[in-house]
Design a protein around this motif. Structure first.
Motif, mmCIF file in Angstrom:
data_model
loop_
_atom_site.group_PDB
_atom_site.id
_atom_site.type_symbol
_atom_site.label_atom_id
_atom_site.label_comp_id
_atom_site.label_asym_id
_atom_site.label_seq_id
_atom_site.Cartn_x
_atom_site.Cartn_y
_atom_site.Cartn_z
ATOM 1 N N ARG A 7 68.542 -10.273 -65.379
ATOM 2 C CA ARG A 7 68.742 -8.957 -64.773
ATOM 3 C C ARG A 7 67.411 -8.473 -64.225
ATOM 4 O O ARG A 7 66.383 -8.581 -64.879
ATOM 5 N N PRO A 9 64.882 -5.672 -63.497
ATOM 6 C CA PRO A 9 64.656 -4.313 -63.988
ATOM 7 C C PRO A 9 64.518 -3.324 -62.839
ATOM 8 O O PRO A 9 64.084 -3.685 -61.740
ATOM 9 N N ARG A 10 64.903 -2.077 -63.112
ATOM 10 C CA ARG A 10 64.767 -1.000 -62.138
ATOM 11 C C ARG A 10 64.048 0.155 -62.803
ATOM 12 O O ARG A 10 64.129 0.332 -64.015
ATOM 13 N N ASP A 13 65.041 2.159 -66.245
ATOM 14 C CA ASP A 13 65.763 1.367 -67.247
ATOM 15 C C ASP A 13 65.120 1.556 -68.621
ATOM 16 O O ASP A 13 63.893 1.652 -68.733
ATOM 17 N N ARG A 14 65.962 1.594 -69.662
ATOM 18 C CA ARG A 14 65.470 1.616 -71.046
ATOM 19 C C ARG A 14 65.434 0.184 -71.540
ATOM 20 O O ARG A 14 66.436 -0.528 -71.468
ATOM 21 N N PHE A 57 67.207 -5.281 -72.297
ATOM 22 C CA PHE A 57 67.742 -4.036 -71.759
ATOM 23 C C PHE A 57 68.601 -3.349 -72.813
ATOM 24 O O PHE A 57 69.415 -3.977 -73.459
ATOM 25 N N ASP A 59 70.495 -0.523 -72.107
ATOM 26 C CA ASP A 59 71.638 0.120 -71.458
ATOM 27 C C ASP A 59 72.346 -0.877 -70.554
ATOM 28 O O ASP A 59 71.748 -1.850 -70.097
ATOM 29 N N PRO A 61 73.940 -2.060 -66.955
ATOM 30 C CA PRO A 61 73.462 -1.813 -65.593
ATOM 31 C C PRO A 61 74.095 -0.543 -65.034
ATOM 32 O O PRO A 61 75.276 -0.293 -65.213
ATOM 33 N N ALA A 64 70.961 3.971 -66.001
ATOM 34 C CA ALA A 64 69.731 4.711 -65.717
ATOM 35 C C ALA A 64 69.971 5.770 -64.640
ATOM 36 O O ALA A 64 69.493 6.879 -64.731
#
Length: 68
Positions: A7, A9-10, A13-14, A57, A59, A61, A64
């Motif tokens: 995935r 990350p953005r 993100d948590r 991650f 959470d 997708p 956030a």
């Protein structure tokens, strides 16, 4: 609950890392090299240049954006 690997990350993100299990927020994403800067969710600790592959991650997708 927690998801890792595969995935991108953005910002927002948590995530957590293998050595520090507290929740961090992604504050900056860089694609070359694939690293992020993280800020401790409940504090001021910053981690810089953490490889994407080290993130777990917390959470699903899209969570956030919904939380902002």
């Amino acid at each position: 609950m927690a998801e890792s690997k595969g995935r991108v990350p953005r910002q927002g993100d948590r995530v957590c890392t293998p050595k520090i299990k507290d929740a961090f927020l992604v504050v900056e994403v860089r694609e070359n090299p694939n690293v992020v800067n993280l800020r401790l969710q409940k504090g001021t600790l910053m981690l810089k240049d953490i490889p994407w592959t080290m993130l777990t991650f917390l959470d699903a997708p899209g969570d956030a954006e919904q939380g902002s």
